[in-house]
Design an enzyme around this catalytic site. Structure first.
Site, PDB file in Angstrom:
ATOM      1  N   CYS A 111       0.884  -1.187  -0.546  1.00  0.00           N
ATOM      2  CA  CYS A 111      -0.620  -0.150  -0.282  1.00  0.00           C
ATOM      3  C   CYS A 111       0.558   1.536   0.195  1.00  0.00           C
ATOM      4  O   CYS A 111       0.406   1.898  -0.033  1.00  0.00           O
ATOM      5  CB  CYS A 111      -0.696  -0.205   0.732  1.00  0.00           C
ATOM      6  SG  CYS A 111      -1.924  -1.347   1.613  1.00  0.00           S
ATOM      7  N   HIS A 255      -2.923   6.399   2.390  1.00  0.00           N
ATOM      8  CA  HIS A 255      -3.073   5.342   2.157  1.00  0.00           C
ATOM      9  C   HIS A 255      -4.818   4.853   2.689  1.00  0.00           C
ATOM     10  O   HIS A 255      -5.402   5.472   4.361  1.00  0.00           O
ATOM     11  CB  HIS A 255      -2.343   4.297   2.089  1.00  0.00           C
ATOM     12  CG  HIS A 255      -3.387   3.443   2.329  1.00  0.00           C
ATOM     13  ND1 HIS A 255      -3.747   2.643   0.990  1.00  0.00           N
ATOM     14  CD2 HIS A 255      -3.240   2.193   3.245  1.00  0.00           C
ATOM     15  CE1 HIS A 255      -4.435   1.431   1.439  1.00  0.00           C
ATOM     16  NE2 HIS A 255      -3.521   0.747   2.785  1.00  0.00           N
ATOM     17  N   ASN A 285     -10.211  -0.557   0.700  1.00  0.00           N
ATOM     18  CA  ASN A 285      -8.940  -0.727   0.521  1.00  0.00           C
ATOM     19  C   ASN A 285      -8.606  -0.551  -0.550  1.00  0.00           C
ATOM     20  O   ASN A 285      -8.406  -2.164  -1.221  1.00  0.00           O
ATOM     21  CB  ASN A 285      -8.377  -1.062   1.521  1.00  0.00           C
ATOM     22  CG  ASN A 285      -6.807  -0.966   1.590  1.00  0.00           C
ATOM     23  OD1 ASN A 285      -6.373  -0.529   1.088  1.00  0.00           O
ATOM     24  ND2 ASN A 285      -6.077  -1.747   2.861  1.00  0.00           N
TER      25      ASN A 285
HETATM   26  O1  UT7 Z   1      -3.883  -2.085   3.390  1.00  0.00           O
HETATM   27  C1  UT7 Z   1      -3.255  -2.787   4.931  1.00  0.00           C
HETATM   28  C2  UT7 Z   1      -3.029  -2.308   6.022  1.00  0.00           C
HETATM   29  N1  UT7 Z   1      -4.904  -2.274   6.578  1.00  0.00           N
HETATM   30  C3  UT7 Z   1      -5.249  -1.619   8.162  1.00  0.00           C
HETATM   31  O2  UT7 Z   1      -4.892  -0.579   7.640  1.00  0.00           O
HETATM   32  C4  UT7 Z   1      -5.877  -2.734   8.216  1.00  0.00           C
HETATM   33  C5  UT7 Z   1      -5.876  -2.787   9.560  1.00  0.00           C
HETATM   34  N2  UT7 Z   1      -7.203  -3.512  10.611  1.00  0.00           N
HETATM   35  C6  UT7 Z   1      -7.934  -2.668  10.838  1.00  0.00           C
HETATM   36  O3  UT7 Z   1      -8.694  -1.821  10.110  1.00  0.00           O
HETATM   37  C7  UT7 Z   1      -9.448  -3.004  12.097  1.00  0.00           C
HETATM   38  O4  UT7 Z   1      -8.464  -3.924  12.378  1.00  0.00           O
HETATM   39  C8  UT7 Z   1     -10.920  -4.022  11.118  1.00  0.00           C
HETATM   40  C9  UT7 Z   1     -11.259  -2.915  11.030  1.00  0.00           C
HETATM   41  C10 UT7 Z   1     -10.041  -5.162   9.822  1.00  0.00           C
HETATM   42  C11 UT7 Z   1     -11.294  -5.405  12.757  1.00  0.00           C
HETATM   43  O5  UT7 Z   1     -11.596  -4.002  12.710  1.00  0.00           O
HETATM   44  P1  UT7 Z   1     -12.213  -4.236  15.325  1.00  0.00           P
HETATM   45  O6  UT7 Z   1     -12.374  -3.445  15.372  1.00  0.00           O
HETATM   46  O7  UT7 Z   1     -10.035  -4.464  15.636  1.00  0.00           O
HETATM   47  O8  UT7 Z   1     -12.426  -5.609  15.051  1.00  0.00           O
HETATM   48  P2  UT7 Z   1     -12.388  -6.771  15.374  1.00  0.00           P
HETATM   49  O9  UT7 Z   1     -11.253  -7.480  14.709  1.00  0.00           O
HETATM   50  O10 UT7 Z   1     -11.949  -6.752  17.600  1.00  0.00           O
HETATM   51  O11 UT7 Z   1     -13.715  -8.297  15.593  1.00  0.00           O
HETATM   52  C12 UT7 Z   1     -14.088  -7.020  16.425  1.00  0.00           C
HETATM   53  C13 UT7 Z   1     -15.840  -8.053  17.335  1.00  0.00           C
HETATM   54  C14 UT7 Z   1     -14.744  -9.993  16.455  1.00  0.00           C
HETATM   55  O12 UT7 Z   1     -16.242 -10.624  17.258  1.00  0.00           O
HETATM   56  P3  UT7 Z   1     -16.074 -11.088  18.429  1.00  0.00           P
HETATM   57  O13 UT7 Z   1     -14.807 -11.793  18.468  1.00  0.00           O
HETATM   58  O14 UT7 Z   1     -15.727  -9.848  19.012  1.00  0.00           O
HETATM   59  O15 UT7 Z   1     -17.496 -11.669  18.453  1.00  0.00           O
HETATM   60  C15 UT7 Z   1     -14.612  -9.847  14.631  1.00  0.00           C
HETATM   61  O16 UT7 Z   1     -15.553 -11.381  14.798  1.00  0.00           O
HETATM   62  O17 UT7 Z   1     -15.858  -8.266  15.576  1.00  0.00           O
HETATM   63  C16 UT7 Z   1     -16.049  -9.343  14.609  1.00  0.00           C
HETATM   64  N3  UT7 Z   1     -16.219  -9.356  12.962  1.00  0.00           N
HETATM   65  C17 UT7 Z   1     -16.553  -8.759  11.994  1.00  0.00           C
HETATM   66  N4  UT7 Z   1     -18.582  -8.406  12.687  1.00  0.00           N
HETATM   67  C18 UT7 Z   1     -19.131  -8.625  10.936  1.00  0.00           C
HETATM   68  C19 UT7 Z   1     -15.184  -8.580  12.707  1.00  0.00           C
HETATM   69  N5  UT7 Z   1     -15.856  -8.652  10.693  1.00  0.00           N
HETATM   70  C20 UT7 Z   1     -16.305  -8.399  10.976  1.00  0.00           C
HETATM   71  C21 UT7 Z   1     -17.208  -8.211   9.765  1.00  0.00           C
HETATM   72  N6  UT7 Z   1     -18.938  -8.376   9.872  1.00  0.00           N
HETATM   73  N7  UT7 Z   1     -16.995  -7.974   8.668  1.00  0.00           N
END
Ligand code: UT7
Length: 328
Positions: A111, A255, A285
């Site tokens: 990226c 980005h 993204n």
């Molecule tokens: O270009 C490369 C750079 N990439 C990035 O910058 C990505 C960086 N990371 C992020 O943007 C975030 O970490 C994410 C958007 C990927 C995830 O957000 P988060 O607030 O860290 O969520 P999480 O992974 O802590 O998940 C929270 C909950 C989980 O459920 P439980 O375990 O609390 O029951 C996930 O399973 O949200 C759940 N979850 C979803 N729910 C509905 C994860 N993805 C989804 C989804 N829909 N798509």
């Protein structure tokens, strides 16, 4: 010596996937995706190859630059998702746009690719007087590597391309590119393994997670932590080199990964959000294409004007990061 961006262009695929469309593949919903990422929809290259999107964007950038393709001396294509392992996508684009006198190569800094390419283009222009114009194209189809069964990653990415024609100038330009390979396993996709005919045991083990061949793996939390640090750091490192402060910047073009990352970085930098160009709501993204897509959009709608100072800031897999400060 600085650079001048003479013209920009972009191309995005026809197919538009809204957040609700992802309910066909995974257990998700529009509210979660919008509040956690800021993304509402993205484009997906159902049939458009990476070279095709790049060539379309490049053609527009060349036309707007008002130059002849024969005068381009170098084509750099940034992509983490090439259609071919060889030839380079840059060679295919060179042929498509008629840049018959240009050398051509691909660059993969994920990226951060567009910032890496601007930094590289400036170095080429500085050291080779015979080089008149450099064409940088960023073209990505993350959908080729997306695991559509993984709700934590599949909703994040989109496909698209953007391009810029660059020449040397005495305008402001400062850049800093960097990497931290110790975080390489946080965001990765495996490619080729030894052919079965010659494969031998034991394979050399690596520490990379296995999401399946050519499928993207991401540790979202680790990448998030890195991104919120890398974004302000990359700006500071580029700014220090040219004595610019955040107050001098008209537009920050980061980005486009997650609006929460941009908001956190804006706070850390002490810069208002209305100075940040955000396009991730409609493109998601798009890896290295995200910065030039946002730049091109802001030029087209009149926000970015000649004479303004821009800070382009990339971060991503590698882990890589980089900042470029320039006068448009
Ligand atoms: O270009 C490369 C750079 N990439 C990035 O910058 C990505 C960086 N990371 C992020 O943007 C975030 O970490 C994410 C958007 C990927 C995830 O957000 P988060 O607030 O860290 O969520 P999480 O992974 O802590 O998940 C929270 C909950 C989980 O459920 P439980 O375990 O609390 O029951 C996930 O399973 O949200 C759940 N979850 C979803 N729910 C509905 C994860 N993805 C989804 C989804 N829909 N798509």
């Amino acid at each position: 010596m600085g650079i001048k961006i003479l013209g920009t262009g972009s191309f995005v695929p026809q197919q538009r996937l809204t957040n609700d469309d992802f309910r066909r593949f995974v257990d998700t919903n529009d509210e979660w995706i919008r509040t956690r990422t800021g993304i509402s929809e993205r484009r997906m290259a159902g049939w458009e190859p990476v070279w095709y999107m790049g060539a379309k964007a490049a053609g527009q950038a060349i036309e707007r630059a008002g130059i002849s393709p024969e005068d381009i001396g170098l084509v750099i294509t940034t992509t983490a998702t090439p259609d071919f392992l060889t030839p380079s996508i840059a060679c295919v684009i060179q042929n498509e746009v008629g840049a018959v006198n240009a050398a051509a190569f691909d660059m993969n800094a994920a990226c951060s690719g567009f910032v890496y390419a601007l930094d590289t283009a400036r170095r080429f222009l500085e050291t080779d007087d015979s080089l008149k114009y450099v064409l940088v194209t960023a073209s990505e189809a993350l959908s080729r590597f997306t695991n559509f069964n993984d709700r934590t990653t599949c909703i994040l990415f989109g496909d698209g391309a953007a391009a810029a024609v660059i020449e040397r100038s005495d305008k402001l330009f400062s850049s800093h590119i960097a990497a931290d390979g110790s975080g390489a396993g946080y965001l990765c996709a495996r490619n080729l393994r030894p052919a079965p005919e010659i494969a031998q045991e034991p394979e050399i083990e690596d520490s990379f997670p296995d999401a399946g061949d050519r499928k993207l793996y991401q540790d979202g939390k680790e990448v998030y932590k890195f991104a919120t640090k890398a974004l302000p750091l990359a700006f500071e490192l580029a700014a220090q080199k040219c004595g610019i402060t955040k107050e001098d910047i008209d537009w920050f073009i980061p980005h486009q990964a997650n609006v929460r990352i941009i908001e956190t970085a804006a706070k850390k930098l002490g810069a208002p959000m209305d100075k940040f160009i955000v396009t991730l709501d409609h493109y998601g993204n798009t890896s290295s294409a995200s910065i030039p897509l946002a730049l091109n959009e802001a030029i087209n709608d009149g926000r970015v004007q000649r004479g303004q100072k821009l800070a382009l800031i990339g971060f991503g897999a590698g882990l890589t990061y980089g900042g470029a400060i320039l006068e448009y």
